[in-house]
Design a protein around this motif. Sequence first.
Motif, mmCIF file in Angstrom:
data_model
loop_
_atom_site.group_PDB
_atom_site.id
_atom_site.type_symbol
_atom_site.label_atom_id
_atom_site.label_comp_id
_atom_site.label_asym_id
_atom_site.label_seq_id
_atom_site.Cartn_x
_atom_site.Cartn_y
_atom_site.Cartn_z
ATOM 1 N N HIS A 16 0.832 -1.206 0.000
ATOM 2 C CA HIS A 16 0.000 0.000 0.000
ATOM 3 C C HIS A 16 0.870 1.262 0.000
ATOM 4 N N CYS A 17 2.025 1.178 0.636
ATOM 5 C CA CYS A 17 2.968 2.305 0.627
ATOM 6 C C CYS A 17 3.443 2.572 -0.801
ATOM 7 N N HIS A 18 3.733 1.506 -1.536
ATOM 8 C CA HIS A 18 4.185 1.659 -2.923
ATOM 9 C C HIS A 18 3.078 2.240 -3.799
ATOM 10 N N GLU A 19 1.838 1.818 -3.578
ATOM 11 C CA GLU A 19 0.706 2.361 -4.324
ATOM 12 C C GLU A 19 0.529 3.844 -4.030
ATOM 13 N N ALA A 20 0.611 4.207 -2.762
ATOM 14 C CA ALA A 20 0.460 5.611 -2.371
ATOM 15 C C ALA A 20 1.572 6.457 -2.981
ATOM 16 N N GLU A 21 2.786 5.968 -2.914
ATOM 17 C CA GLU A 21 3.908 6.734 -3.461
ATOM 18 C C GLU A 21 3.781 6.914 -4.971
ATOM 19 N N ALA A 22 3.332 5.889 -5.669
ATOM 20 C CA ALA A 22 3.137 6.002 -7.118
ATOM 21 C C ALA A 22 2.080 7.056 -7.436
ATOM 22 N N TYR A 23 0.992 7.057 -6.683
ATOM 23 C CA TYR A 23 -0.053 8.059 -6.879
ATOM 24 C C TYR A 23 0.500 9.463 -6.647
#
Length: 116
Positions: A41-48
């Motif tokens: 979820h951290c990676h998803e948030a950072e990509a966004y």
Amino acid sequence: MKKLLSAVLVAAAFCLGGCAEKSAAVQNDRLYFFYADTCPHCHEAEAYIRQKHPGLKMEKVDVQTPQGYALFVKCAEKFNLGQRIGTPLFCMGDNYLMGWAPEYASRFDAYAQPFL
């Protein structure tokens, strides 16, 4: 999440030697992004964030380091989050956002506005 909890407990053990005194306080004029490398979820948030807000100044804090974990705990205390905390955790002035899902994006955008 269990792996994160294990990592957090290990980091907490490192902190018992007094790292809380060495760590900085959570400052209201900064946007903090508390993350763990193993958190999808951290990676998803950072990509966004990279796509939507490429110029956003935020302090990325790895909770798997003793200093990062100590600051993570201070943020949780600031917002009275208790012991049920996880990543990603964003501390943005008087607001926080814990976790990430596509429906969190609009709330993140509103909270991040003062930091753009």
